[in-house]
Design a protein around this motif. Structure first.
Motif, PDB file in Angstrom:
ATOM      1  N   THR A  25      14.653   3.828  42.744  1.00 37.90           N
ATOM      2  CA  THR A  25      13.503   2.929  42.591  1.00 37.90           C
ATOM      3  C   THR A  25      13.151   2.269  43.914  1.00 37.90           C
ATOM      4  OG1 THR A  25      14.064   2.489  40.278  1.00 37.90           O
ATOM      5  CG2 THR A  25      12.620   0.903  41.387  1.00 37.90           C
ATOM      6  N   ARG A  26      14.170   1.817  44.628  1.00 42.11           N
ATOM      7  CA  ARG A  26      13.917   1.169  45.914  1.00 42.11           C
ATOM      8  C   ARG A  26      13.352   2.160  46.930  1.00 42.11           C
ATOM      9  NH1 ARG A  26      18.131  -1.655  50.159  1.00 42.11           N
ATOM     10  NH2 ARG A  26      16.532  -2.597  51.481  1.00 42.11           N
ATOM     11  N   ILE A  27      13.852   3.394  46.906  1.00 38.25           N
ATOM     12  CA  ILE A  27      13.343   4.412  47.831  1.00 38.25           C
ATOM     13  C   ILE A  27      11.854   4.643  47.590  1.00 38.25           C
ATOM     14  CG2 ILE A  27      13.464   6.852  48.479  1.00 38.25           C
ATOM     15  CD1 ILE A  27      16.480   6.736  47.760  1.00 38.25           C
ATOM     16  N   VAL A  28      11.477   4.818  46.321  1.00 44.99           N
ATOM     17  CA  VAL A  28      10.079   5.098  45.985  1.00 44.99           C
ATOM     18  C   VAL A  28       9.191   3.902  46.327  1.00 44.99           C
ATOM     19  CG1 VAL A  28       8.487   5.598  44.094  1.00 44.99           C
ATOM     20  CG2 VAL A  28      10.703   6.770  44.210  1.00 44.99           C
ATOM     21  N   GLU A  29       9.640   2.698  45.976  1.00 44.65           N
ATOM     22  CA  GLU A  29       8.830   1.507  46.238  1.00 44.65           C
ATOM     23  C   GLU A  29       8.665   1.258  47.736  1.00 44.65           C
ATOM     24  OE1 GLU A  29      10.819  -1.560  44.103  1.00 44.65           O
ATOM     25  OE2 GLU A  29       9.912  -1.030  42.165  1.00 44.65           O
ATOM     26  N   THR A  30       9.735   1.469  48.508  1.00 44.81           N
ATOM     27  CA  THR A  30       9.645   1.250  49.952  1.00 44.81           C
ATOM     28  C   THR A  30       8.721   2.273  50.595  1.00 44.81           C
ATOM     29  OG1 THR A  30      11.911   0.379  49.948  1.00 44.81           O
ATOM     30  CG2 THR A  30      10.968   0.986  52.084  1.00 44.81           C
ATOM     31  N   ALA A  31       8.810   3.520  50.155  1.00 45.29           N
ATOM     32  CA  ALA A  31       7.919   4.553  50.693  1.00 45.29           C
ATOM     33  C   ALA A  31       6.459   4.206  50.421  1.00 45.29           C
ATOM     34  CB  ALA A  31       8.272   5.908  50.097  1.00 45.29           C
ATOM     35  N   ALA A  32       6.169   3.719  49.226  1.00 45.61           N
ATOM     36  CA  ALA A  32       4.785   3.352  48.885  1.00 45.61           C
ATOM     37  C   ALA A  32       4.309   2.205  49.766  1.00 45.61           C
ATOM     38  CB  ALA A  32       4.701   2.960  47.411  1.00 45.61           C
ATOM     39  N   ARG A  33       5.173   1.236  50.016  1.00 42.35           N
ATOM     40  CA  ARG A  33       4.795   0.100  50.856  1.00 42.35           C
ATOM     41  C   ARG A  33       4.552   0.534  52.299  1.00 42.35           C
ATOM     42  NH1 ARG A  33       9.060  -2.632  50.340  1.00 42.35           N
ATOM     43  NH2 ARG A  33       9.979  -2.481  52.420  1.00 42.35           N
ATOM     44  N   VAL A  34       5.422   1.410  52.806  1.00 38.78           N
ATOM     45  CA  VAL A  34       5.300   1.851  54.199  1.00 38.78           C
ATOM     46  C   VAL A  34       4.025   2.665  54.409  1.00 38.78           C
ATOM     47  CG1 VAL A  34       6.336   3.417  55.914  1.00 38.78           C
ATOM     48  CG2 VAL A  34       7.743   1.717  54.739  1.00 38.78           C
ATOM     49  N   MET A  35       3.598   3.391  53.386  1.00 37.05           N
ATOM     50  CA  MET A  35       2.368   4.183  53.533  1.00 37.05           C
ATOM     51  C   MET A  35       1.148   3.299  53.748  1.00 37.05           C
ATOM     52  SD  MET A  35       2.550   7.582  51.158  1.00 37.05           S
ATOM     53  CE  MET A  35       3.594   7.063  49.814  1.00 37.05           C
ATOM     54  N   THR A  36       1.188   2.074  53.232  1.00 36.45           N
ATOM     55  CA  THR A  36       0.054   1.167  53.416  1.00 36.45           C
ATOM     56  C   THR A  36       0.315   0.118  54.488  1.00 36.45           C
ATOM     57  OG1 THR A  36       0.885  -0.262  51.635  1.00 36.45           O
ATOM     58  CG2 THR A  36      -0.691   1.467  51.035  1.00 36.45           C
ATOM     59  N   ASP A  37       1.573  -0.201  54.739  1.00 34.32           N
ATOM     60  CA  ASP A  37       1.917  -1.250  55.705  1.00 34.32           C
ATOM     61  C   ASP A  37       3.121  -0.806  56.538  1.00 34.32           C
ATOM     62  OD1 ASP A  37       2.035  -3.644  57.078  1.00 34.32           O
ATOM     63  OD2 ASP A  37       3.157  -4.684  55.495  1.00 34.32           O
ATOM     64  N   PRO A  38       2.920   0.113  57.487  1.00 35.31           N
ATOM     65  CA  PRO A  38       4.046   0.625  58.277  1.00 35.31           C
ATOM     66  C   PRO A  38       4.627  -0.453  59.183  1.00 35.31           C
ATOM     67  CG  PRO A  38       1.961   1.396  59.177  1.00 35.31           C
ATOM     68  CD  PRO A  38       1.645   0.717  57.885  1.00 35.31           C
ATOM     69  N   PRO A  39       5.928  -0.341  59.533  1.00 37.22           N
ATOM     70  CA  PRO A  39       6.537  -1.311  60.437  1.00 37.22           C
ATOM     71  C   PRO A  39       5.922  -1.238  61.829  1.00 37.22           C
ATOM     72  CG  PRO A  39       8.009   0.547  60.060  1.00 37.22           C
ATOM     73  CD  PRO A  39       6.863   0.708  59.120  1.00 37.22           C
ATOM     74  N   ALA A  40       6.016  -2.343  62.543  1.00 38.52           N
ATOM     75  CA  ALA A  40       5.480  -2.389  63.903  1.00 38.52           C
ATOM     76  C   ALA A  40       6.225  -1.411  64.801  1.00 38.52           C
ATOM     77  CB  ALA A  40       5.612  -3.802  64.457  1.00 38.52           C
ATOM     78  N   LYS A  41       5.513  -0.854  65.772  1.00 33.00           N
ATOM     79  CA  LYS A  41       6.124   0.063  66.726  1.00 33.00           C
ATOM     80  C   LYS A  41       6.827  -0.734  67.817  1.00 33.00           C
ATOM     81  CE  LYS A  41       2.728   3.730  65.934  1.00 33.00           C
ATOM     82  NZ  LYS A  41       1.746   4.641  66.550  1.00 33.00           N
ATOM     83  N   ARG A  42       8.164  -0.608  67.878  1.00 38.67           N
ATOM     84  CA  ARG A  42       8.964  -1.296  68.883  1.00 38.67           C
ATOM     85  C   ARG A  42      10.040  -0.337  69.379  1.00 38.67           C
ATOM     86  NH1 ARG A  42      10.932  -5.903  64.905  1.00 38.67           N
ATOM     87  NH2 ARG A  42      11.258  -3.981  63.733  1.00 38.67           N
ATOM     88  N   CYS A  43      10.484  -0.526  70.608  1.00 36.92           N
ATOM     89  CA  CYS A  43      11.527   0.336  71.164  1.00 36.92           C
ATOM     90  C   CYS A  43      12.464  -0.506  72.023  1.00 36.92           C
ATOM     91  CB  CYS A  43      10.901   1.454  71.994  1.00 36.92           C
ATOM     92  SG  CYS A  43      12.062   2.789  72.397  1.00 36.92           S
ATOM     93  N   PRO A  44      13.780  -0.354  71.875  1.00 35.10           N
ATOM     94  CA  PRO A  44      14.731  -1.174  72.628  1.00 35.10           C
ATOM     95  C   PRO A  44      14.634  -0.970  74.136  1.00 35.10           C
ATOM     96  CG  PRO A  44      15.797  -0.104  70.765  1.00 35.10           C
ATOM     97  CD  PRO A  44      14.441   0.524  70.896  1.00 35.10           C
ATOM     98  N   ALA A  45      15.040  -1.996  74.863  1.00 40.99           N
ATOM     99  CA  ALA A  45      15.110  -1.907  76.322  1.00 40.99           C
ATOM    100  C   ALA A  45      16.100  -0.821  76.734  1.00 40.99           C
ATOM    101  CB  ALA A  45      15.544  -3.256  76.904  1.00 40.99           C
ATOM    102  N   LEU A  46      15.838  -0.201  77.875  1.00 39.91           N
ATOM    103  CA  LEU A  46      16.665   0.855  78.473  1.00 39.91           C
ATOM    104  C   LEU A  46      16.607   2.175  77.704  1.00 39.91           C
ATOM    105  CD1 LEU A  46      19.889  -0.991  79.731  1.00 39.91           C
ATOM    106  CD2 LEU A  46      17.679  -0.676  80.870  1.00 39.91           C
ATOM    107  N   TRP A  47      15.765   2.254  76.688  1.00 33.08           N
ATOM    108  CA  TRP A  47      15.501   3.556  76.076  1.00 33.08           C
ATOM    109  C   TRP A  47      14.302   4.141  76.828  1.00 33.08           C
ATOM    110  CZ3 TRP A  47      16.456   3.921  70.091  1.00 33.08           C
ATOM    111  CH2 TRP A  47      17.710   3.381  69.796  1.00 33.08           C
ATOM    112  N   ASP A  48      14.548   4.402  78.099  1.00 31.76           N
ATOM    113  CA  ASP A  48      13.475   4.661  79.053  1.00 31.76           C
ATOM    114  C   ASP A  48      13.574   5.998  79.764  1.00 31.76           C
ATOM    115  OD1 ASP A  48      15.732   4.200  80.560  1.00 31.76           O
ATOM    116  OD2 ASP A  48      14.900   2.501  81.686  1.00 31.76           O
ATOM    117  N   GLY A  49      14.514   6.848  79.339  1.00 33.16           N
ATOM    118  CA  GLY A  49      14.653   8.158  79.971  1.00 33.16           C
ATOM    119  C   GLY A  49      15.569   8.185  81.173  1.00 33.16           C
ATOM    120  N   LYS A  50      16.283   7.093  81.448  1.00 31.25           N
ATOM    121  CA  LYS A  50      17.128   7.027  82.637  1.00 31.25           C
ATOM    122  C   LYS A  50      18.599   6.744  82.326  1.00 31.25           C
ATOM    123  CE  LYS A  50      13.201   5.391  85.374  1.00 31.25           C
ATOM    124  NZ  LYS A  50      12.642   4.284  86.190  1.00 31.25           N
ATOM    125  N   ALA A  51      18.984   6.915  81.063  1.00 31.08           N
ATOM    126  CA  ALA A  51      20.377   6.647  80.682  1.00 31.08           C
ATOM    127  C   ALA A  51      21.335   7.602  81.384  1.00 31.08           C
ATOM    128  CB  ALA A  51      20.538   6.748  79.172  1.00 31.08           C
TER     129      ALA A  51
END
Length: 372
Positions: free
Chosen positions: A317-343
């Motif tokens: 139930t939680r999987i289905v409800e969360t998927a429905a919510r994400v389709m209309t209200d996706p999470p903000a696009k964020r990326c951690p520091a140092l995930w920059d291609g130079k590790a």
């Protein structure tokens, strides 16, 4: 220059070891690639070497599959004489598969510098074999390269010396950024009749999700409900294929395992990804694609606090409800520091500096008051 043995064993390792090898070789190190053979079929192995441009291994141990004890023991038995003959200055292990543990143990017992890339990840679920592998690999390593600050905090809490811990960034993201343009040029969406942003991508492979028929059926039932409003495609892991035993679950388009470039393209074009994979939580965060993780815990919490991942658990139930919510209200696009291609560069610099210093910090004793 030092001889550094870089260990690759299974599909998740290939994306992690390539940036480290490239950076070490660019600095003049003698790099030997050792493939343990933990993954050996073409769909889980050969295509990744081809897609990523990884050169053929210098040494192939050919250990194959088996139980955790059998596989770990075979890798140790094959790797130990190789270390004895070649006498490397360092062994670099990545991730948390059985070969990671096996080669770290052999290197430590042989007195070789051991560096663990992707150190400090903790799910705190001792039912996960990977959790045991990563904790023990960290414990016997000289250098611990963490992908994110939460992993650094875990290592500090467990009492590791500050000199061992390096916040390097995420090597998976190095590989993704290096190959993203090539991946986006793939025709994989057209081959499967998919339109960008109008499908969901599914992966399932963890024993806790696919080995128990009731758990697997519950997940498949949730996916069938989601597919009524969003077509779902699932490249099938060999373990999952064996559990399905020829069944075609309702609402899912099943395909063989995808190569690296095709799979990145599938992730990048998806409306959302539903997965139990650790690495995919990281890749979707870097790509800005919503990810629903079908597990009760994650060793990558930064993908939740600073990424696009949502930990939904296994309740249908939680999987289905969360998927429905994400389709209309996706999470903000964020990326951690140092995930920059130079590790990979940071890891190579720290490892070579350590080898050149002539000092050694074997962690034979944790700091007073350390928690293990």
């Amino acid at each position: 220059m030092p001889l550094v043995m870089c260990i690759a064993a299974a599909r998740p390792n290939f994306m992690k070891i390539k940036p480290v090898m490239d950076a070490l070789e660019a600095r003049g190190a003698d790099v030997a690639l050792v493939h343990t053979g933990q993954h050996y079929d073409a769909g889980m192995n050969d295509v990744f070497f081809r897609d990523l441009g990884i050169r053929p291994p210098d040494h192939h141990l050919g250990t194959g599959s088996g139980s955790h004890a059998e596989q770990t023991g075979r890798v140790m038995a094959a790797f130990e004489p190789l270390v004895g003959r070649e006498k490397p200055d360092a062994v670099v292990v990545v991730g948390d598969v059985n070969s990671t543990l096996a080669c770290a143990l052999v290197g430590a017992k042989a007195g070789v510098v051991v560096a663990h890339v992707e150190a400090g990840l903790r799910s705190r679920n001792w039912g996960m074999p990977e959790e045991i592998n990563r904790v023990v690999a960290d414990r016997v390593s000289d250098l611990l390269f963490a992908a994110s600050p939460d992993a650094v905090d875990n290592l500090r809490t467990e009492g590791y010396h500050e000199d061992q811990i390096h916040l390097a960034g995420n090597v998976m993201i190095d590989t993704l950024l290096t190959n993203l343009d090539r991946a986006l040029a793939s025709d994989v969406l057209a081959r499967h009749g998919l339109t960008p942003g109008e499908y969901g991508l599914v992966t399932l492979h963890r024993p806790s999700n696919v080995d128990d028929p009731a758990t697997l059926d519950a997940i498949l039932g949730a996916l069938a409900q989601i597919s009524a409003s969003l077509p779902l495609i699932m490249p099938v892991h060999p373990r999952t294929a064996a559990r399905l035993d020829g069944r075609s679950p309702a609402g899912l388009t099943l395909t063989p395992p995808a190569g690296y470039l095709d799979f990145i393209a599938l992730q990048a074009g998806a409306r959302m990804v539903l997965t139990d994979s650790g690495g995919i939580q990281e890749e979707t965060t870097a790509l800005g694609v919503p990810c629903l993780t079908l597990r009760e815990e994650t060793e990558r919490p930064i993908t939740i606090t600073e990424g696009t991942n949502i930990l939904v658990g296994l309740d249908p139930t939680r999987i289905v409800e969360t998927a429905a919510r994400v389709m209309t209200d996706p999470p903000a696009k964020r990326c951690p520091a140092l995930w920059d291609g130079k590790a990979g560069d940071r890891i190579a610099d720290a490892l070579l500096a350590y080898l050149g210093s002539g000092t050694r910090l074997r962690p034979t004793q944790l700091r007073p008051g350390a928690r293990v």
